[in-house]
Design an enzyme around this catalytic site. Structure first.
Site, short mmCIF file in Angstrom:
data_model
loop_
_atom_site.label_atom_id
_atom_site.label_comp_id
_atom_site.label_asym_id
_atom_site.label_seq_id
_atom_site.Cartn_x
_atom_site.Cartn_y
_atom_site.Cartn_z
N ALA A 207 16.95 23.09 30.61
CA ALA A 207 15.55 22.77 30.32
C ALA A 207 14.83 22.16 31.52
O ALA A 207 13.68 21.74 31.40
CB ALA A 207 15.47 21.81 29.13
N ASN B 48 20.66 15.97 28.78
CA ASN B 48 21.58 16.73 29.63
C ASN B 48 20.88 17.15 30.92
O ASN B 48 21.53 17.38 31.94
CB ASN B 48 22.10 17.96 28.88
N HIS C 78 9.44 16.78 31.29
CA HIS C 78 10.28 16.20 32.32
C HIS C 78 9.58 16.29 33.67
O HIS C 78 9.03 17.35 34.03
CB HIS C 78 11.62 16.95 32.43
#
Length: 269
Positions: free
Chosen positions: A123, A191, A221
């Site tokens: 991701a 992760n 993010h």
């Protein structure tokens, strides 16, 4: 060339998406060889309903069926997935890469038996740039993650510190620390931080802030890297899958990584 035989560990949102793509022949050079799931009967019913005729086997039997296993399961069982395959000198694609940080012996096992652990981009973005910068000197790597509060529910760090995600009405920073600490406190959520750490300067020097933010609907993010070769900032907003802890792009990242295995043109390091 014989197709790469793929085993899938776990038939959650990501595992099912991958099984459909591989099983229906949309990824050249791969073949769905087997799957493993906590509820084998339910898995068989789902496979039959999708017209996929592959066996459901225990994780210990993966090496007999497959060349590469894709881990789409809870981080707690990563050793049950990795150990048989790596001992057999085979490959494992790990999505729960935060679980690798406290288990360096799995990397040793891969080295000893000529196996390989593959961590896809998942991701995040920009890991090619980070790994390139790591060939020189990286001074700092910082990450900021913002998620809808429901996407953080159940994280051990939140439970231990008494955070109630149902009560969050404005942005709240729930964690600030190293990627190693984040992986321990949010094993199903960050992760991406572990992958960033493994690509760059390690889990103790990579830092992360995690925000529960009711004002966002996507998993957001941002990474900031300062090195002797480049200084860069990268941001991504991931649309959650049916599992709010996981972005839709995670499964697509695995598909892209599998395509690279036998592609005549490979773009990116």
């Amino acid at each position: 060339m014989e197709p790469t035989r793929i085993a899938i560990a776990g038939l959650g949102a990501i595992g099912r998406a991958l099984a459909l793509r591989i099983g229906r022949g949309t990824i050249p050079g791969t073949r769905l060889a087997c799957v493993a799931a906590r509820d084998a009967a339910k898995a068989r019913d789902w496979l039959a309903g999708e017209g996929l005729t592959v066996p459901v086997v225990p994780l210990s039997e993966f090496p007999a069926h497959a060349d590469l296993a894709v881990e789409c399961a809870p981080a707690a069982i990563i050793e049950e997935i990795c150990t048989p395959m790596l001992t057999a000198g085979k490959r494992v694609m790990v999505l729960s890469c935060g679980a690798l940080l406290p288990r360096p012996h799995l990397m040793d096992l891969a080295k000893e038996h000529h196996g390989q652990i593959i961590v896809p981009t998942g991701a995040l973005l920009g890991l090619d740039a980070v790994t390139a910068a790591a060939e020189g000197t990286i001074h700092s790597v910082r990450m900021t993650t913002r998620k809808p509060p429901k996407g953080l529910v159940g994280a051990p760090h939140l439970i231990e510190n008494g955070y109630d995600m149902d009560a969050v009405t404005e942005p709240l920073r729930v964690f600030s620390g190293s990627a190693r600490e984040a992986a321990r406190g949010f094993p199903a959520n960050v992760n991406v931080a572990a992958a960033l750490a493994l690509a760059g300067i390690g889990p103790d020097r990579t830092t992360i802030d995690i925000w529960a933010d009711p004002g966002v609907t996507r998993n957001c993010h941002t990474i900031e890297v300062d090195s002797d070769s480049a200084k860069f900032t990268l941001s991504i907003e991931n649309i959650p899958s049916e599992n709010p802890k996981t972005g839709r792009i995670t499964a697509l990242s695995v598909v892209a990584a599998l395509r690279k295995l036998g592609a005549p043109l490979r773009v990116g390091t």
